[in-house]
Design a protein around this motif. Sequence first.
Motif, PDB file in Angstrom:
ATOM      1  N   PRO A 218       0.827  -1.212   0.000  1.00  6.39           N
ATOM      2  CA  PRO A 218       0.000   0.000   0.000  1.00  6.39           C
ATOM      3  C   PRO A 218       0.857   1.256   0.000  1.00  6.39           C
ATOM      4  O   PRO A 218       2.083   1.214   0.163  1.00  6.39           O
ATOM      5  CB  PRO A 218      -0.807  -0.132   1.306  1.00  6.39           C
ATOM      6  N   ILE A 219       0.190   2.394  -0.169  1.00  6.40           N
ATOM      7  CA  ILE A 219       0.897   3.666  -0.282  1.00  6.40           C
ATOM      8  C   ILE A 219       1.642   4.018   0.993  1.00  6.40           C
ATOM      9  O   ILE A 219       2.597   4.802   0.973  1.00  6.40           O
ATOM     10  CB  ILE A 219      -0.112   4.782  -0.659  1.00  6.40           C
ATOM     11  N   GLU A 220       1.224   3.432   2.131  1.00  6.88           N
ATOM     12  CA  GLU A 220       1.901   3.726   3.392  1.00  6.88           C
ATOM     13  C   GLU A 220       3.322   3.179   3.411  1.00  6.88           C
ATOM     14  O   GLU A 220       4.163   3.681   4.167  1.00  6.88           O
ATOM     15  CB  GLU A 220       1.110   3.138   4.565  1.00  6.88           C
TER      16      GLU A 220
ATOM     17  N   LEU B 259       5.853  10.272  -2.748  1.00  2.14           N
ATOM     18  CA  LEU B 259       5.317  11.297  -3.645  1.00  2.14           C
ATOM     19  C   LEU B 259       4.029  10.821  -4.316  1.00  2.14           C
ATOM     20  O   LEU B 259       3.602  11.427  -5.309  1.00  2.14           O
ATOM     21  CB  LEU B 259       6.361  11.637  -4.717  1.00  2.14           C
ATOM     22  N   LYS B 260       3.450   9.736  -3.773  1.00  3.90           N
ATOM     23  CA  LYS B 260       2.207   9.166  -4.309  1.00  3.90           C
ATOM     24  C   LYS B 260       2.382   8.618  -5.726  1.00  3.90           C
ATOM     25  O   LYS B 260       1.436   8.575  -6.524  1.00  3.90           O
ATOM     26  CB  LYS B 260       1.066  10.198  -4.305  1.00  3.90           C
ATOM     27  N   SER B 261       3.584   8.221  -6.040  1.00  2.25           N
ATOM     28  CA  SER B 261       3.832   7.650  -7.361  1.00  2.25           C
ATOM     29  C   SER B 261       3.306   6.225  -7.404  1.00  2.25           C
ATOM     30  O   SER B 261       3.473   5.450  -6.450  1.00  2.25           O
ATOM     31  CB  SER B 261       5.334   7.655  -7.656  1.00  2.25           C
ATOM     32  N   PRO B 262       2.654   5.797  -8.491  1.00  2.00           N
ATOM     33  CA  PRO B 262       2.084   4.448  -8.557  1.00  2.00           C
ATOM     34  C   PRO B 262       3.160   3.385  -8.722  1.00  2.00           C
ATOM     35  O   PRO B 262       4.296   3.666  -9.128  1.00  2.00           O
ATOM     36  CB  PRO B 262       1.174   4.510  -9.789  1.00  2.00           C
ATOM     37  N   LEU B 263       2.774   2.159  -8.413  1.00  2.00           N
ATOM     38  CA  LEU B 263       3.665   1.025  -8.626  1.00  2.00           C
ATOM     39  C   LEU B 263       3.749   0.716 -10.116  1.00  2.00           C
ATOM     40  O   LEU B 263       2.763   0.828 -10.856  1.00  2.00           O
ATOM     41  CB  LEU B 263       3.159  -0.201  -7.868  1.00  2.00           C
TER      42      LEU B 263
ATOM     43  N   GLY C 263       7.675  13.238 -15.363  1.00  2.00           N
ATOM     44  CA  GLY C 263       7.265  14.532 -14.836  1.00  2.00           C
ATOM     45  C   GLY C 263       6.942  14.550 -13.358  1.00  2.00           C
ATOM     46  O   GLY C 263       6.314  15.506 -12.870  1.00  2.00           O
ATOM     47  N   LEU C 264       7.357  13.535 -12.614  1.00  8.59           N
ATOM     48  CA  LEU C 264       7.108  13.487 -11.175  1.00  8.59           C
ATOM     49  C   LEU C 264       7.800  14.663 -10.483  1.00  8.59           C
ATOM     50  O   LEU C 264       8.915  15.044 -10.848  1.00  8.59           O
ATOM     51  CB  LEU C 264       7.619  12.163 -10.604  1.00  8.59           C
ATOM     52  N   THR C 265       7.159  15.241  -9.484  1.00  8.38           N
ATOM     53  CA  THR C 265       7.724  16.386  -8.755  1.00  8.38           C
ATOM     54  C   THR C 265       8.407  15.897  -7.487  1.00  8.38           C
ATOM     55  O   THR C 265       7.749  15.387  -6.567  1.00  8.38           O
ATOM     56  CB  THR C 265       6.628  17.405  -8.399  1.00  8.38           C
TER      57      THR C 265
END
Length: 673
Positions: A149-151, A183-187, A222-224
């Motif tokens: 998960p994102i955590e 950074l909430k980037s997806p898998l 383009g990820l920040t």
Amino acid sequence: MLYKKVDLLKHHRKIFEMHSSDSVVVLTLVSIFFGKVSSMESSLLIDYTTRLIKTEQSIMFACSEQDMYLNVVQLMAANQFVQPVHINSSYDLRSVLTRNNYARTSVIVDTTCEGASKLLKEASANRYFNKTYQWLLWGVDMNINDLLPIELDYVGPNAQLTYVNKTKDDYCLWDVHSKGRQLKSPLELHLIARVSTEPHKLVIFKDIYELQGIKYRNQFNGLTLRGASVIDQEDIFTNQQIEAILSRPTKDSGVAAFIKYHYELLSLLRDLFNFTVNFRNSRGWAGRLGNTTFRLGLLGIIMRNEADIAASGAFNRINRFAEFDTIHQSWKFETAFLFRFTPDLDTHGKSGNFLAPFSRQVWLFILATLFGINSIWLLLDYLGKRWLSQAKQCIEERILNIKKTNNINLTAEKSTTKCQGNWTERILHTFGAVCQQGMEPIPSDMSSRSIVVTVFLFSVVMYNYYTSSVVGGLLSSSDLGPATVAEITSSPLKVSFEDIGYYKVLFKESANPIVTRLISKKLSASRGPNEMGVYGHIEDAVPYLKSGGFAFHCEVVDAYPIIAELFDANEICDLREVSGLMEVEILNWIVNKNSQYTELFRTAMCKAREVGLVERLLRQRQMKKPECQSLYTVYPVTISGVSSAFLTLLSGVLLAFFALCLEIASVKWKFRR
């Protein structure tokens, strides 16, 4: 009971090594002994460890003892050193994953177990999803986003995670990573291989190490990323303000030269990996909150993982290696006092000093020689007078005998006493000869003339050495002025520093006696309205440097372009540098310890250095000192240089008054008698 069964399995492994042809039969009997088939496919584990990642050590986390025993036996039969860990038991993950395991190590996790989520959370918190271990997550009948998960924010571009799921006929192995879960980037998943069980077949679509390399993980889309920098200015808060300042090629107040250099390096990475940066500003680099270990400034931001990358370098300190990773080193941090040399800064007292051509020992030896010459001359005069008196008596006796006139005798007496003189005349004669002023009257006797010739020859040799040294010293540009920080402190120079944070930290925290003395003598005194303050900017300091009597401490590469533009040829030749207040060192470009971007950025910077991009930026940012184009500089003689001559003249006048007083006293004493 668990350890006894593990020992039994080790005993089985020895049997397999001695009887490899019977391995399959024995493994089948073991499966029957346990009464079930493993939930994790043993053949897939063997293919993964021996054919895909080629490890020699495996750590297995499982919750079924029978499942664990069977898979351990299978892996040991494939020449794997296996460490089984019951996932629901009490264990210390940091003791199991020590980062010092032999060769490459694979970590196999049965994610269907109840304690799997806790294990993965702890592994993420301790940053084990990196280049140290190859993780195999048995995730059959589980969604990867539920599994990671994102955590679990430490699943980044350096992760070596392989996810196993099952289709109707076979198993699929997927490479899993993200560009930054914080950074909430997806898998992102890429198919590695497919394993069929009946019949057993492994089909490899892509080499696992190629998928885990920079080629397949260099596109951030383009990820920040979170960035940090140091700009010592008021009211700098937004990313637009920071980008505008750092992107300017010219010097900005409160911005160190290495800040803009590392910003350009960051721009290289930004273009290569296609990401953007949202900067936050810090007014300083380091510091602690009171007596605590809480770091302040840029280092505190990086250490707490509040930024992914920094547009700044950091000094080398031993206590920082445990808290930060270094991804690049190239900037040579060099600061110095810059000042223009003037003759009054001659710390060795040789600028025009007429005593300087000879050392003290030579002057003393010259005086001793002249004293010896005068003594010998006076001795010869004394012996000559005695001989003349005896000769005079003989002549008078002969004159009486031959009855000659007194006129002849008087004439002879005048001629024989003409060259006679007292001791003061001899001293004046010697001094005149040494000064090449001639001698009058010229001695008539051979011994005195021999001494006179010797004195003149001595004077010619010494005078040539003296004058050549004086002229050469005045025409040469070898005078350097103060050469250390201590000499700067003792000199008449006014001192100022660039208005930037690390000087304020230095003066506040340093216990160095040289720094303490510099503060008390140069920085504590009040300054006039026409003088520069303790802190200032390079552009404001240049007019003071041109006029002389002023020293400015800054990073030298910031000052060279302005000096080359505003100084003329002679002023450039007069420019001097004195380092030593701050160490000259190569700065580290740092990220958080065990950062998920360490290997990726480090590899990219190595490639940038190899192709010459780093050297190109260094040539642009680190300008060399302007070269002196003048052949020589003539420095005027200062009052300090001729002071010894005036002191000698004053001493002679005082000696004359003293001699006059002695003569007056002597005459008065004679009259009283």
